[in-house]
Design a protein around this motif. Sequence first.
Motif, short mmCIF file in Angstrom:
data_model
loop_
_atom_site.label_atom_id
_atom_site.label_comp_id
_atom_site.label_asym_id
_atom_site.label_seq_id
_atom_site.Cartn_x
_atom_site.Cartn_y
_atom_site.Cartn_z
N GLU A 162 -3.54 3.03 9.70
CA GLU A 162 -4.69 3.49 8.94
C GLU A 162 -5.37 4.70 9.58
O GLU A 162 -6.25 5.29 8.99
CB GLU A 162 -5.69 2.35 8.77
CG GLU A 162 -6.28 1.91 10.08
CD GLU A 162 -6.49 0.43 10.15
OE1 GLU A 162 -7.46 0.03 10.78
OE2 GLU A 162 -5.71 -0.32 9.59
N HIS B 19 -6.33 -2.09 0.89
CA HIS B 19 -6.43 -1.63 2.28
C HIS B 19 -5.19 -2.05 3.06
O HIS B 19 -4.57 -3.07 2.77
CB HIS B 19 -7.69 -2.20 2.95
CG HIS B 19 -8.94 -1.69 2.34
ND1 HIS B 19 -9.39 -0.41 2.53
CD2 HIS B 19 -9.84 -2.28 1.53
CE1 HIS B 19 -10.51 -0.23 1.87
NE2 HIS B 19 -10.81 -1.35 1.24
N ARG C 95 -9.09 9.28 4.87
CA ARG C 95 -10.43 9.46 5.41
C ARG C 95 -10.47 9.33 6.92
O ARG C 95 -11.31 9.90 7.58
CB ARG C 95 -11.41 8.49 4.76
CG ARG C 95 -11.10 7.02 4.99
CD ARG C 95 -12.02 6.15 4.13
NE ARG C 95 -11.29 5.00 3.68
CZ ARG C 95 -11.22 3.87 4.36
NH1 ARG C 95 -11.84 3.74 5.50
NH2 ARG C 95 -10.53 2.86 3.90
N ASN D 8 0.83 -1.19 0.00
CA ASN D 8 0.00 0.00 0.00
C ASN D 8 0.87 1.25 0.00
O ASN D 8 1.77 1.36 0.82
CB ASN D 8 -0.90 -0.01 1.23
CG ASN D 8 -1.86 1.14 1.25
OD1 ASN D 8 -1.46 2.30 1.26
ND2 ASN D 8 -3.14 0.84 1.27
N ASN E 197 -5.43 8.50 0.70
CA ASN E 197 -6.52 7.81 1.38
C ASN E 197 -6.43 8.21 2.86
O ASN E 197 -5.93 7.47 3.68
CB ASN E 197 -6.40 6.30 1.22
CG ASN E 197 -7.61 5.58 1.76
OD1 ASN E 197 -8.56 6.22 2.18
ND2 ASN E 197 -7.58 4.28 1.75
N ASP F 141 -6.65 6.16 -8.71
CA ASP F 141 -6.85 7.35 -7.88
C ASP F 141 -5.65 7.50 -6.95
O ASP F 141 -5.51 6.79 -5.97
CB ASP F 141 -8.14 7.21 -7.08
CG ASP F 141 -8.49 8.47 -6.30
OD1 ASP F 141 -7.63 9.39 -6.22
OD2 ASP F 141 -9.61 8.53 -5.76
N LYS G 131 -5.87 6.19 -2.66
CA LYS G 131 -7.22 5.64 -2.53
C LYS G 131 -7.41 4.34 -3.30
O LYS G 131 -8.18 3.47 -2.89
CB LYS G 131 -8.26 6.67 -2.97
CG LYS G 131 -8.44 7.77 -1.95
CD LYS G 131 -9.55 8.71 -2.35
CE LYS G 131 -9.70 9.79 -1.29
NZ LYS G 131 -10.70 10.78 -1.63
N SER G 132 -6.73 4.17 -4.43
CA SER G 132 -6.89 2.96 -5.23
C SER G 132 -6.04 1.79 -4.74
O SER G 132 -6.14 0.69 -5.27
CB SER G 132 -6.56 3.25 -6.70
OG SER G 132 -7.57 4.03 -7.28
#
Length: 161
Positions: A143, A33, A129, A25, A127, A123, A29-30
Motif C-alpha cells: 500500500e 483496501h 495516495r 484489489n 489509488n 473510480d 480508488k474504488s
Amino acid sequence: PFKQNDPRRSLSMTKLDHRIHFALNCGAKSCPHIESFEGSSVMKELSEVAQAFCECDSNVTINAEEHELILSMIFHWYRSDFSSSVAKLPYKIVQYLTGDRKIKLQQMINSGKSITVSFHSYDWSANARNNKEYMGGRKLAAEQWSIEALLRFKICTEIVV
C-alpha cells in the motif's frame, strides 16, 4: 470452466465464496483496501473485510427516504456471486452492516416495498495516495508504493537476481 483433463481443474474452486470480492484489489480508488490474510483465520478476516467494505458509504449508500440502495459496481459485475437477482442484493448486503445502517436497510426490507437498487460509478484512477519512490531495500509494503515504483523494483530485481 476447465475441461475434465485440464490439470488446473483440481486447483479450481468448486463453490465461490462471494467475500473474495472484498479481498481482491486492482489498485483503483474504488477497489477494496489492500489487506493481508492468514491461512488460519482467513474466514474471519474475509467477513471483516466484507463488513468494512459495506460499512463505507461510498460502497453502500442507503437512502431510506427514497427507498433506494446504491452499491459499488462490484455488486453489479459479480452479482451472481452475491445473489440470484438484483432485487435480492439488499438481503445479502444487510448481513455485513451494523448499527443504524443495518437497522435502516432491514426496515426497508421488512416494509415489503420494492427497493430501488442502483450502482455508483467506479473510480478507476490509481489509488496512489501513499505512493513513494523506491529507494532500496528488499521489503515492500504494497500500500506504500506506486505501481510504477513496484514495476521498477520488479525489473531491477529480475536483472540483479
